[in-house]
Design a protein around this motif. Structure first.
Motif, PDB file in Angstrom:
ATOM      1  N   ILE A  85     -18.390   3.523  -4.332  1.00  0.00           N
ATOM      2  CA  ILE A  85     -19.677   3.308  -5.233  1.00  0.00           C
ATOM      3  C   ILE A  85     -19.942   2.130  -5.517  1.00  0.00           C
ATOM      4  CG2 ILE A  85     -19.678   3.521  -7.720  1.00  0.00           C
ATOM      5  CD1 ILE A  85     -17.268   5.394  -8.031  1.00  0.00           C
ATOM      6  N   ASP A  86     -20.651   1.959  -4.942  1.00  0.00           N
ATOM      7  CA  ASP A  86     -21.175   0.285  -5.105  1.00  0.00           C
ATOM      8  C   ASP A  86     -23.038   0.210  -5.830  1.00  0.00           C
ATOM      9  OD1 ASP A  86     -20.022  -2.604  -4.081  1.00  0.00           O
ATOM     10  OD2 ASP A  86     -22.032  -2.215  -4.617  1.00  0.00           O
ATOM     11  N   ILE A  87     -23.306  -0.718  -6.580  1.00  0.00           N
ATOM     12  CA  ILE A  87     -24.356  -1.040  -6.841  1.00  0.00           C
ATOM     13  C   ILE A  87     -25.321  -1.370  -5.705  1.00  0.00           C
ATOM     14  CG2 ILE A  87     -24.686  -3.529  -7.171  1.00  0.00           C
ATOM     15  CD1 ILE A  87     -25.684  -1.845 -10.115  1.00  0.00           C
ATOM     16  N   SER A  88     -24.806  -2.023  -4.555  1.00  0.00           N
ATOM     17  CA  SER A  88     -25.415  -2.283  -4.398  1.00  0.00           C
ATOM     18  C   SER A  88     -25.273  -1.279  -2.150  1.00  0.00           C
ATOM     19  CB  SER A  88     -25.061  -3.773  -2.930  1.00  0.00           C
ATOM     20  OG  SER A  88     -25.876  -3.928  -2.062  1.00  0.00           O
ATOM     21  N   PRO A  89     -27.064  -0.683  -2.257  1.00  0.00           N
ATOM     22  CA  PRO A  89     -26.631   0.405  -1.000  1.00  0.00           C
ATOM     23  C   PRO A  89     -26.174  -0.464   0.066  1.00  0.00           C
ATOM     24  CG  PRO A  89     -28.766  -0.031  -1.416  1.00  0.00           C
ATOM     25  CD  PRO A  89     -27.758  -1.015  -2.517  1.00  0.00           C
ATOM     26  N   GLY A  90     -25.890   0.679   1.271  1.00  0.00           N
ATOM     27  CA  GLY A  90     -25.128  -0.015   2.828  1.00  0.00           C
ATOM     28  C   GLY A  90     -24.169  -0.091   2.917  1.00  0.00           C
ATOM     29  N   ALA A  91     -22.986   0.520   2.708  1.00  0.00           N
ATOM     30  CA  ALA A  91     -21.437   0.552   2.855  1.00  0.00           C
ATOM     31  C   ALA A  91     -21.475   0.790   4.484  1.00  0.00           C
ATOM     32  CB  ALA A  91     -20.813   1.812   1.514  1.00  0.00           C
ATOM     33  N   LEU A  92     -22.356   1.750   4.751  1.00  0.00           N
ATOM     34  CA  LEU A  92     -22.252   1.723   6.589  1.00  0.00           C
ATOM     35  C   LEU A  92     -21.744   0.321   7.410  1.00  0.00           C
ATOM     36  CD1 LEU A  92     -21.508   4.521   8.089  1.00  0.00           C
ATOM     37  CD2 LEU A  92     -24.252   4.833   8.220  1.00  0.00           C
ATOM     38  N   ASP A  93     -23.689  -0.251   6.845  1.00  0.00           N
ATOM     39  CA  ASP A  93     -23.330  -1.609   7.383  1.00  0.00           C
ATOM     40  C   ASP A  93     -22.748  -2.926   7.040  1.00  0.00           C
ATOM     41  OD1 ASP A  93     -26.229   0.231   8.461  1.00  0.00           O
ATOM     42  OD2 ASP A  93     -26.778  -0.859   6.651  1.00  0.00           O
ATOM     43  N   ASN A  94     -21.909  -1.941   5.729  1.00  0.00           N
ATOM     44  CA  ASN A  94     -20.748  -3.307   5.249  1.00  0.00           C
ATOM     45  C   ASN A  94     -19.651  -3.421   5.475  1.00  0.00           C
ATOM     46  OD1 ASN A  94     -22.429  -5.164   4.088  1.00  0.00           O
ATOM     47  ND2 ASN A  94     -22.795  -3.934   2.295  1.00  0.00           N
ATOM     48  N   ALA A 112       0.485  -1.029   0.093  1.00  0.00           N
ATOM     49  CA  ALA A 112       0.311  -0.005   0.118  1.00  0.00           C
ATOM     50  C   ALA A 112       0.923   0.684  -0.007  1.00  0.00           C
ATOM     51  CB  ALA A 112      -1.317  -0.346   1.212  1.00  0.00           C
ATOM     52  N   ALA A 113       1.715   1.676   0.742  1.00  0.00           N
ATOM     53  CA  ALA A 113       2.662   2.112   0.813  1.00  0.00           C
ATOM     54  C   ALA A 113       3.258   2.885  -0.633  1.00  0.00           C
ATOM     55  CB  ALA A 113       3.819   2.185   2.246  1.00  0.00           C
ATOM     56  N   ASP A 114       3.565   1.458  -1.571  1.00  0.00           N
ATOM     57  CA  ASP A 114       4.964   1.432  -2.026  1.00  0.00           C
ATOM     58  C   ASP A 114       3.263   2.408  -3.221  1.00  0.00           C
ATOM     59  OD1 ASP A 114       6.395   0.401  -0.932  1.00  0.00           O
ATOM     60  OD2 ASP A 114       5.765  -1.425  -1.793  1.00  0.00           O
ATOM     61  N   ILE A 115       2.355   1.939  -3.357  1.00  0.00           N
ATOM     62  CA  ILE A 115       1.173   2.113  -4.286  1.00  0.00           C
ATOM     63  C   ILE A 115       1.347   3.860  -4.120  1.00  0.00           C
ATOM     64  CG2 ILE A 115      -1.211   2.382  -4.915  1.00  0.00           C
ATOM     65  CD1 ILE A 115      -0.484  -1.020  -4.600  1.00  0.00           C
ATOM     66  N   ILE A 116       0.844   4.438  -3.163  1.00  0.00           N
ATOM     67  CA  ILE A 116      -0.040   5.187  -2.263  1.00  0.00           C
ATOM     68  C   ILE A 116       1.843   6.405  -2.612  1.00  0.00           C
ATOM     69  CG2 ILE A 116      -0.078   6.977  -1.394  1.00  0.00           C
ATOM     70  CD1 ILE A 116      -2.781   5.742  -1.896  1.00  0.00           C
ATOM     71  N   ALA A 117       2.953   6.227  -2.963  1.00  0.00           N
ATOM     72  CA  ALA A 117       4.164   6.351  -3.222  1.00  0.00           C
ATOM     73  C   ALA A 117       4.111   6.641  -4.304  1.00  0.00           C
ATOM     74  CB  ALA A 117       5.415   5.804  -2.403  1.00  0.00           C
ATOM     75  N   LEU A 118       3.855   5.962  -5.176  1.00  0.00           N
ATOM     76  CA  LEU A 118       3.735   6.773  -6.645  1.00  0.00           C
ATOM     77  C   LEU A 118       2.634   7.519  -7.292  1.00  0.00           C
ATOM     78  CD1 LEU A 118       4.538   3.147  -7.723  1.00  0.00           C
ATOM     79  CD2 LEU A 118       6.003   4.476  -8.016  1.00  0.00           C
ATOM     80  N   ALA A 119       1.671   7.940  -6.341  1.00  0.00           N
ATOM     81  CA  ALA A 119       0.703   8.866  -6.731  1.00  0.00           C
ATOM     82  C   ALA A 119       0.797  10.111  -6.192  1.00  0.00           C
ATOM     83  CB  ALA A 119      -0.640   7.746  -6.361  1.00  0.00           C
ATOM     84  N   PRO A 120      -0.199  10.979  -7.410  1.00  0.00           N
ATOM     85  CA  PRO A 120       0.784  12.220  -6.336  1.00  0.00           C
ATOM     86  C   PRO A 120      -0.406  13.199  -4.715  1.00  0.00           C
ATOM     87  CG  PRO A 120      -0.906  12.187  -7.984  1.00  0.00           C
ATOM     88  CD  PRO A 120      -0.554  11.307  -8.155  1.00  0.00           C
ATOM     89  N   ALA A 121       0.249  14.200  -4.340  1.00  0.00           N
ATOM     90  CA  ALA A 121      -0.556  14.184  -2.956  1.00  0.00           C
ATOM     91  C   ALA A 121      -0.815  15.306  -2.862  1.00  0.00           C
ATOM     92  CB  ALA A 121       0.662  14.018  -2.130  1.00  0.00           C
ATOM     93  N   PRO A 122      -1.749  15.800  -2.189  1.00  0.00           N
ATOM     94  CA  PRO A 122      -3.058  14.838  -1.754  1.00  0.00           C
ATOM     95  C   PRO A 122      -3.957  14.534  -2.464  1.00  0.00           C
ATOM     96  CG  PRO A 122      -3.611  17.066  -1.198  1.00  0.00           C
ATOM     97  CD  PRO A 122      -2.681  17.444  -2.015  1.00  0.00           C
ATOM     98  N   LEU A 123      -4.562  13.405  -2.152  1.00  0.00           N
ATOM     99  CA  LEU A 123      -5.020  12.683  -2.857  1.00  0.00           C
ATOM    100  C   LEU A 123      -6.321  11.796  -2.533  1.00  0.00           C
ATOM    101  CD1 LEU A 123      -4.160  10.013  -5.512  1.00  0.00           C
ATOM    102  CD2 LEU A 123      -3.666   8.157  -3.084  1.00  0.00           C
ATOM    103  N   SER A 124      -7.405  11.671  -3.174  1.00  0.00           N
ATOM    104  CA  SER A 124      -8.609  11.429  -3.174  1.00  0.00           C
ATOM    105  C   SER A 124      -9.080   9.894  -3.302  1.00  0.00           C
ATOM    106  CB  SER A 124      -9.807  12.016  -2.362  1.00  0.00           C
ATOM    107  OG  SER A 124      -9.851  12.225  -4.065  1.00  0.00           O
ATOM    108  N   LEU A 125      -9.616   9.186  -2.756  1.00  0.00           N
ATOM    109  CA  LEU A 125      -9.520   7.570  -3.036  1.00  0.00           C
ATOM    110  C   LEU A 125     -11.577   7.386  -3.672  1.00  0.00           C
ATOM    111  CD1 LEU A 125      -7.949   5.215   0.120  1.00  0.00           C
ATOM    112  CD2 LEU A 125      -7.085   5.934  -2.857  1.00  0.00           C
ATOM    113  N   VAL A 126     -10.741   6.281  -4.655  1.00  0.00           N
ATOM    114  CA  VAL A 126     -12.324   5.806  -5.564  1.00  0.00           C
ATOM    115  C   VAL A 126     -12.383   4.540  -5.405  1.00  0.00           C
ATOM    116  CG1 VAL A 126     -13.801   6.042  -6.636  1.00  0.00           C
ATOM    117  CG2 VAL A 126     -12.208   7.912  -6.929  1.00  0.00           C
ATOM    118  N   GLU A 127     -14.037   3.608  -4.962  1.00  0.00           N
ATOM    119  CA  GLU A 127     -13.334   2.317  -4.802  1.00  0.00           C
ATOM    120  C   GLU A 127     -14.238   2.096  -5.834  1.00  0.00           C
ATOM    121  OE1 GLU A 127     -13.104   0.295  -1.728  1.00  0.00           O
ATOM    122  OE2 GLU A 127     -12.601  -1.835  -2.421  1.00  0.00           O
ATOM    123  N   LEU A 128     -14.083   0.997  -7.169  1.00  0.00           N
ATOM    124  CA  LEU A 128     -15.475   0.694  -7.746  1.00  0.00           C
ATOM    125  C   LEU A 128     -15.702  -0.558  -7.089  1.00  0.00           C
ATOM    126  CD1 LEU A 128     -14.657   1.888 -11.596  1.00  0.00           C
ATOM    127  CD2 LEU A 128     -15.690   3.012 -10.060  1.00  0.00           C
ATOM    128  N   GLY A 129     -16.767  -0.356  -6.804  1.00  0.00           N
ATOM    129  CA  GLY A 129     -17.728  -2.242  -6.544  1.00  0.00           C
ATOM    130  C   GLY A 129     -16.642  -2.467  -4.173  1.00  0.00           C
TER     131      GLY A 129
END
Ligand code: TRP
Length: 325
Positions: free
Chosen positions: A115-124, A72-89
């Motif tokens: 981002i998810d087709i199924s609501p309920g991230a907070l419960d999941n 994870a640290a290597d991945i983030i080190a290659l991306a610009p800062a400050p960053l926001s994260l988006v997750e598909l599914g």
């Protein structure tokens, strides 16, 4: 400090069941019957999928999580800062935790769009993240990937890392992969990065076991799509009259998921006013899980304007994460 509730917001872009009736009519009246795999993920399907991810035979989740934990640290080190994260599914949001941690180690606050087709991230599984990381804000976007990305394209803000994990890209057809990668390139900005997790081609036996586990959880997951049609479309599928089948298609580098009719039968789909006939042994094709080579995937990415920054594999080379810009 803002409360957990104040750091969480949810926006519904479009719900999966909006198109369910049309899609089911299309798929079950076709010569080769099929159903779109996005309909697997109702609340019961989500719960079953969570269990699949923990099965001993299902190496994908465990392996990808280990790669993320390690890099994870290597991945983030290659991306610009400050960053926001988006997750598909985003599903249960278990894997994103490592990327969140790596981001917060080098920047003050973070917005994570799930981002998810199924609501309920907070419960999941997202609630513990809010409790643990007081500088984290979470925006749940309920809808399809294209709707979620379209929404984000119109939102201002700094660079983003879009994570598409779990080999979900393998569930697309070739045409869908092409339009997805092209759309992603249109929607993202030059500074943005793309982190793609995909499963690698491997021994047939390992694949068969991963998609047809001894405990029968995957079978229940596959059959649940029929239960969903019973509930939501007033259908009368007899779940004991269909069997789960997972076959490896070596030529097309994929595992194919089918529901096999155990006998000749007729099923009524009340809400569609439709009768569907099945021959004994006839199948409904519910899903493909494509497997890739690193070279094959990197060629696909390059063809759509993505430059590979680095690839990350587990020691046994079962699964691959590619970071691209
Ligand atoms: N993206 C997952 C995969 O390709 C989805 C999945 C796992 C799946 N197990 C399944 C889909 C069983 C259908 C049936 O591995």
């Amino acid at each position: 400090l803002p409360t957990e509730q104040a750091r969480f917001s949810s926006l519904t872009l479009r719900r999966a069941h909006d198109s369910l009736a049309d899609d089911v009519r299309l798929g079950l009246t076709a010569a080769d019957k099929w159903l779109p795999c996005k309909y697997f993920y109702d609340p019961r399907g989500m719960a079953l999928y969570e269990r699949i991810c923990e099965l001993p035979e299902y190496y994908l989740t465990r392996t990808e999580t280990a790669i993320l934990k390690h890099h994870a640290a290597d991945i983030i080190a290659l991306a610009p800062a400050p960053l926001s994260l988006v997750e598909l599914g985003s599903g249960s949001s278990a894997k994103i935790r490592y990327l969140i941690e790596a981001c917060l180690a080098r920047q003050a606050g973070l917005v994570y769009y799930a981002i998810d087709i199924s609501p309920g991230a907070l419960d999941n599984g997202v609630r513990p993240l809010l409790q643990e990381y007081l500088d984290l804000r979470i925006v749940e976007l309920v809808g399809e990937f294209t709707d979620g990305l379209g929404y984000l394209a119109r939102e201002p803000g700094g660079p983003r890392l879009v994570a598409f994990l779990g080999s979900t890209i393998g569930n697309f057809t070739e045409g869908e992969i092409t339009s997805f990668l092209a759309m992603l390139r249109r929607v993202l900005r030059p500074q943005d990065c793309f982190l793609l997790g995909f499963d690698l081609i491997k021994d047939t036996g390992v694949l068969e076991a991963a998609y047809d586990d001894a405990e029968g959880v995957t079978a229940r997951f596959n059959l649940n799509i029929l239960a969903r049609l019973n509930h939501e479309l007033d259908a009368d599928f007899d779940l004991t009259a269909f069997a789960h089948r997972a076959t490896v298609n070596v030529e097309r580098s994929r595992v194919e998921m089918h529901l096999v009719s155990r006998r000749a039968q007729r099923v009524r789909i009340g809400r569609l006013g439709l009768d569907v006939r099945f021959r004994a042994g006839e199948t409904i094709h519910t899903e493909n899980c494509h497997k890739f080579s690193t070279a094959g995937m990197e060629t696909l990415l390059a063809r759509h304007g993505w430059q590979v920054l680095r690839r990350f594999l587990d020691p046994q080379e079962q699964f691959c994460l590619v970071l691209a810009s």
